[in-house]
Design a protein around this motif. Structure first.
Motif, PDB file in Angstrom:
ATOM      1  N   SER A 303      85.727  -0.579   9.344  1.00  0.00           N
ATOM      2  CA  SER A 303      86.234  -1.878   9.381  1.00  0.00           C
ATOM      3  C   SER A 303      86.917  -2.334   8.012  1.00  0.00           C
ATOM      4  CB  SER A 303      85.280  -3.061   9.326  1.00  0.00           C
ATOM      5  OG  SER A 303      84.126  -3.061   8.548  1.00  0.00           O
ATOM      6  N   GLY A 304      86.617  -1.769   6.814  1.00  0.00           N
ATOM      7  CA  GLY A 304      87.239  -2.045   5.707  1.00  0.00           C
ATOM      8  C   GLY A 304      88.675  -1.407   5.496  1.00  0.00           C
ATOM      9  N   ILE A 305      88.995  -0.177   6.219  1.00  0.00           N
ATOM     10  CA  ILE A 305      90.334   0.393   6.176  1.00  0.00           C
ATOM     11  C   ILE A 305      91.181  -0.330   7.406  1.00  0.00           C
ATOM     12  CG2 ILE A 305      89.312   2.387   5.356  1.00  0.00           C
ATOM     13  CD1 ILE A 305      89.558   3.810   7.994  1.00  0.00           C
ATOM     14  N   SER A 306      90.585  -1.054   8.089  1.00  0.00           N
ATOM     15  CA  SER A 306      91.205  -1.574   9.264  1.00  0.00           C
ATOM     16  C   SER A 306      91.563  -3.179   9.203  1.00  0.00           C
ATOM     17  CB  SER A 306      90.504  -1.449  10.640  1.00  0.00           C
ATOM     18  OG  SER A 306      90.179  -0.203  10.733  1.00  0.00           O
ATOM     19  N   LEU A 307      92.902  -3.342   9.724  1.00  0.00           N
ATOM     20  CA  LEU A 307      93.389  -4.768   9.721  1.00  0.00           C
ATOM     21  C   LEU A 307      92.534  -5.464  10.833  1.00  0.00           C
ATOM     22  CD1 LEU A 307      97.286  -4.045   9.467  1.00  0.00           C
ATOM     23  CD2 LEU A 307      95.633  -4.999   7.944  1.00  0.00           C
ATOM     24  N   ALA A 308      92.315  -4.908  12.081  1.00  0.00           N
ATOM     25  CA  ALA A 308      91.441  -5.385  13.115  1.00  0.00           C
ATOM     26  C   ALA A 308      90.710  -4.337  13.712  1.00  0.00           C
ATOM     27  CB  ALA A 308      92.514  -5.984  14.029  1.00  0.00           C
ATOM     28  N   THR A 309      89.765  -5.091  14.408  1.00  0.00           N
ATOM     29  CA  THR A 309      88.782  -4.157  15.324  1.00  0.00           C
ATOM     30  C   THR A 309      88.856  -4.412  16.810  1.00  0.00           C
ATOM     31  OG1 THR A 309      87.100  -3.452  13.597  1.00  0.00           O
ATOM     32  CG2 THR A 309      86.271  -3.551  15.921  1.00  0.00           C
ATOM     33  N   VAL A 310      89.024  -3.749  17.661  1.00  0.00           N
ATOM     34  CA  VAL A 310      88.819  -3.993  18.993  1.00  0.00           C
ATOM     35  C   VAL A 310      87.573  -3.342  19.696  1.00  0.00           C
ATOM     36  CG1 VAL A 310      90.117  -3.993  21.351  1.00  0.00           C
ATOM     37  CG2 VAL A 310      91.206  -3.898  19.410  1.00  0.00           C
ATOM     38  N   VAL A 311      86.735  -4.517  20.387  1.00  0.00           N
ATOM     39  CA  VAL A 311      85.492  -3.803  20.936  1.00  0.00           C
ATOM     40  C   VAL A 311      85.904  -3.910  22.551  1.00  0.00           C
ATOM     41  CG1 VAL A 311      83.083  -4.206  21.130  1.00  0.00           C
ATOM     42  CG2 VAL A 311      84.078  -5.248  18.904  1.00  0.00           C
ATOM     43  N   TYR A 333      90.325  -9.249  11.645  1.00  0.00           N
ATOM     44  CA  TYR A 333      90.496  -9.737  13.250  1.00  0.00           C
ATOM     45  C   TYR A 333      89.481  -8.796  13.841  1.00  0.00           C
ATOM     46  CZ  TYR A 333      94.412 -12.330  11.578  1.00  0.00           C
ATOM     47  OH  TYR A 333      95.368 -13.147  10.912  1.00  0.00           O
ATOM     48  N   VAL A 334      88.744  -9.632  14.906  1.00  0.00           N
ATOM     49  CA  VAL A 334      87.964  -8.886  15.860  1.00  0.00           C
ATOM     50  C   VAL A 334      88.283  -9.274  17.270  1.00  0.00           C
ATOM     51  CG1 VAL A 334      85.725  -8.666  16.844  1.00  0.00           C
ATOM     52  CG2 VAL A 334      86.032  -8.459  14.593  1.00  0.00           C
ATOM     53  N   PHE A 335      88.746  -8.120  18.233  1.00  0.00           N
ATOM     54  CA  PHE A 335      89.186  -8.911  19.553  1.00  0.00           C
ATOM     55  C   PHE A 335      88.048  -8.324  20.782  1.00  0.00           C
ATOM     56  CE2 PHE A 335      92.919  -8.548  17.177  1.00  0.00           C
ATOM     57  CZ  PHE A 335      93.715  -9.645  17.319  1.00  0.00           C
ATOM     58  N   ILE A 336      87.829  -9.236  21.372  1.00  0.00           N
ATOM     59  CA  ILE A 336      86.717  -9.097  22.525  1.00  0.00           C
ATOM     60  C   ILE A 336      87.288  -9.294  23.882  1.00  0.00           C
ATOM     61  CG2 ILE A 336      84.427  -9.695  23.294  1.00  0.00           C
ATOM     62  CD1 ILE A 336      84.102 -10.963  20.345  1.00  0.00           C
ATOM     63  N   PRO A 337      87.038  -8.376  24.884  1.00  0.00           N
ATOM     64  CA  PRO A 337      87.608  -8.750  26.258  1.00  0.00           C
ATOM     65  C   PRO A 337      86.962  -9.881  26.930  1.00  0.00           C
ATOM     66  CG  PRO A 337      86.907  -6.386  25.952  1.00  0.00           C
ATOM     67  CD  PRO A 337      86.380  -7.037  24.639  1.00  0.00           C
ATOM     68  N   GLN A 338      88.078 -10.502  27.516  1.00  0.00           N
ATOM     69  CA  GLN A 338      87.349 -11.848  27.989  1.00  0.00           C
ATOM     70  C   GLN A 338      86.277 -11.500  29.224  1.00  0.00           C
ATOM     71  OE1 GLN A 338      88.134 -15.206  27.513  1.00  0.00           O
ATOM     72  NE2 GLN A 338      86.501 -15.468  28.964  1.00  0.00           N
ATOM     73  N   SER A 339      86.624 -10.511  29.937  1.00  0.00           N
ATOM     74  CA  SER A 339      85.348 -10.132  30.811  1.00  0.00           C
ATOM     75  C   SER A 339      83.969  -9.987  30.072  1.00  0.00           C
ATOM     76  CB  SER A 339      85.790  -8.866  31.598  1.00  0.00           C
ATOM     77  OG  SER A 339      86.051  -7.593  30.527  1.00  0.00           O
ATOM     78  N   ALA A 340      83.894  -9.559  28.988  1.00  0.00           N
ATOM     79  CA  ALA A 340      82.568  -9.562  28.286  1.00  0.00           C
ATOM     80  C   ALA A 340      82.193 -10.816  28.029  1.00  0.00           C
ATOM     81  CB  ALA A 340      82.691  -8.699  26.810  1.00  0.00           C
ATOM     82  N   LEU A 341      83.096 -11.798  27.894  1.00  0.00           N
ATOM     83  CA  LEU A 341      82.491 -13.127  27.497  1.00  0.00           C
ATOM     84  C   LEU A 341      82.093 -13.826  28.985  1.00  0.00           C
ATOM     85  CD1 LEU A 341      85.645 -13.948  25.208  1.00  0.00           C
ATOM     86  CD2 LEU A 341      83.189 -14.503  24.548  1.00  0.00           C
ATOM     87  N   ARG A 355      83.139 -17.334  15.878  1.00  0.00           N
ATOM     88  CA  ARG A 355      83.277 -17.017  14.305  1.00  0.00           C
ATOM     89  C   ARG A 355      84.579 -17.065  13.975  1.00  0.00           C
ATOM     90  NH1 ARG A 355      78.917 -12.220  13.065  1.00  0.00           N
ATOM     91  NH2 ARG A 355      79.906 -12.526  10.904  1.00  0.00           N
ATOM     92  N   GLN A 356      85.197 -17.342  12.834  1.00  0.00           N
ATOM     93  CA  GLN A 356      86.528 -17.172  12.413  1.00  0.00           C
ATOM     94  C   GLN A 356      86.983 -15.954  12.369  1.00  0.00           C
ATOM     95  OE1 GLN A 356      87.323 -19.114   8.543  1.00  0.00           O
ATOM     96  NE2 GLN A 356      89.538 -19.215   8.877  1.00  0.00           N
ATOM     97  N   GLY A 357      88.076 -15.431  13.087  1.00  0.00           N
ATOM     98  CA  GLY A 357      88.773 -14.272  13.013  1.00  0.00           C
ATOM     99  C   GLY A 357      88.670 -13.356  14.492  1.00  0.00           C
ATOM    100  N   ALA A 358      87.680 -14.073  15.205  1.00  0.00           N
ATOM    101  CA  ALA A 358      87.217 -13.436  16.542  1.00  0.00           C
ATOM    102  C   ALA A 358      88.317 -14.056  17.533  1.00  0.00           C
ATOM    103  CB  ALA A 358      85.896 -13.686  16.904  1.00  0.00           C
ATOM    104  N   HIS A 359      88.745 -13.018  18.412  1.00  0.00           N
ATOM    105  CA  HIS A 359      89.833 -13.549  19.786  1.00  0.00           C
ATOM    106  C   HIS A 359      89.500 -12.596  20.681  1.00  0.00           C
ATOM    107  CE1 HIS A 359      92.444 -15.699  16.573  1.00  0.00           C
ATOM    108  NE2 HIS A 359      92.103 -14.478  15.837  1.00  0.00           N
ATOM    109  N   SER A 360      89.562 -13.189  21.931  1.00  0.00           N
ATOM    110  CA  SER A 360      89.539 -12.678  23.376  1.00  0.00           C
ATOM    111  C   SER A 360      90.834 -12.383  23.752  1.00  0.00           C
ATOM    112  CB  SER A 360      89.123 -13.756  24.240  1.00  0.00           C
ATOM    113  OG  SER A 360      89.774 -14.805  24.541  1.00  0.00           O
TER     114      SER A 360
END
Length: 401
Positions: A303-311, A333-341, A355-360
């Motif tokens: 995560s430290g070398i990355s600008l964003a993480t997609v789960v 930034y962290v991106f999460i599929p809406q279907s997971a939500l 949490r700040q930085g998380a997006h769907s």
């Protein structure tokens, strides 16, 4: 004393020599493990020590060899200690061995040691000073030094050691609290200067999860985004494979073993392919016995070398969540599929999205648009993203863990 008790003691209480044989280590190594607190004897005095077999069984499990050796000695030119960075790394990991391989414990001690000796020269040149400083015997220091030295011989001469604070060390990683003092690298280190997005998830993905990880990695490569992942089974494998097959190996594998090993074994060929044109990095020296907690540790580097993480997909106990947690703490930034939500079977997405930085996101093209909005991804035209029909399908989360 009953005969049953005598029998129990005879079978379960071991002398030092018996304990060393049980663990498959030398007496000297057993002494090291005892001195460093990794093994606690039942009783110890000047005459020797007694060990409880069950305690040793737990230790034996933790030091079982994890991973496949990637190359046999003699099949490559081994690393030579021919630079101050390599020598300092060798010294650092020697000291680290006496602090349970913990950077948090070792780094401040090593900084203090620099006030006593020149740490860019072999520790054993000042073995009396170092041994006194660490409160160990010179014999223990020498044994561990050469153990680490022999481990470095498992690396290739073409491998690179990056030191925090010096040229080549990833700038994004360097500013994080969990940045390791040294990183071992095999391959194209220039990829660390590019924009990197991590694609992570479960080791047991659904077919949709596999396809989504593969397609996303392929499409990110079209926009010159380097994909980072952990070379684990499942989502990681799909992300790396797409980069190898479509994007000239624009991928970084952040592994939980040393560069001298591959885990899981079935990904050894993939790891080799990535090391040829892409990049494989590790924070672990080859002399270290691989521990299972190394794998979540490497997520902080990824995560430290990355600008964003997609789960892509992850259950409640997935290591991908550790990655997401590190990323958000590092203000990435962290991106999460809406279907997971929308999935009531799992709770983590609804916790993380607050949490700040998380997006769907629902579809890959929606994710790409969000990456464009935060200047991670740049397109040639406003309609460029829509050209890819395979990015229009919704990413469907299926709980697989």
């Amino acid at each position: 004393m009953s005969s049953e008790l005598k029998k129990f003691i005879a079978e379960n209480v071991l002398f030092s020599k018996e304990a060393a044989e049980f663990l498959g280590v030398s007496l000297q190594r057993l002494h090291q493990l005892t001195q460093s607190g990794q093994i606690t004897p039942l009783k110890q005095n000047g005459a020797g020590a007694l060990f409880y077999k069950q305690d040793l069984e737990e230790r034996k499990k933790s030091i079982q060899s994890i991973g496949k050796i990637t190359a046999k000695k003699g099949s490559f030119e081994p690393m030579k200690i021919d630079s101050v960075v390599k020598q300092e790394a060798l010294n650092y990991f020697t000291v680290q061995a006496f602090f349970k391989n913990s950077d948090k414990k070792t780094a401040p001690i090593f900084e203090k040691l620099k006030l006593e000796i020149d740490t860019t020269k072999p520790l054993i040149d000042n073995k009396n000073i170092v041994a006194d400083f660490l409160n160990i015997s010179t014999e223990m220091l020498e044994a561990e030094y050469f153990n680490v030295f022999n481990g470095f011989n498992l690396l290739k001469q073409s491998d690179i050691i990056l030191k925090k604070g010096e040229e080549g060390y990833p700038e994004r990683l360097a500013v994080t609290d969990t940045a390791p003092p040294f990183i071992f690298a095999r391959g194209n280190i220039d990829l660390l200067k590019e924009k990197i997005v991590a694609v992570v998830g479960t080791r047991q993905p659904s077919e949709n999860g596999k396809q989504s990880a593969y397609r996303l990695s392929e499409i990110l490569g079209r926009y010159n985004i380097v994909v980072a992942s952990g070379l684990a089974r499942g989502i990681d494998t799909q992300a790396h494979t797409a980069a190898v097959e479509h994007n000239n190996c624009m991928t970084v594998s952040v592994i939980g073993t040393s560069l001298a090993k591959a885990y899981p074994a079935e990904n050894s060929k993939l790891q080799e392919l990535i090391s040829e044109k892409g990049l494989v990095i590790s924070q672990f020296a080859p002399s270290e016995k691989v521990q299972r907690w190394f794998f979540p540790m490497r997520n902080a580097v990824m995560s430290g070398i990355s600008l964003a993480t997609v789960v892509i997909e992850a259950g409640e106990t997935s290591g991908a969540l550790k990655q997401a947690d590190y990323a958000l703490k590092q203000k990435r930034y962290v991106f999460i599929p809406q279907s997971a939500l929308d999935n009531d079977a799992i709770k983590w997405p609804r916790k993380y999205i607050q949490r700040q930085g998380a997006h769907s996101f629902r579809k890959i093209n929606e994710l790409l648009e969000k990456l464009q909005n935060i200047d991670i991804l740049k397109t040639n035209s406003e309609n460029d993203i829509a050209l890819f029909n395979d990015s229009m399908e919704e990413v469907q989360y299926v709980s697989a863990e």
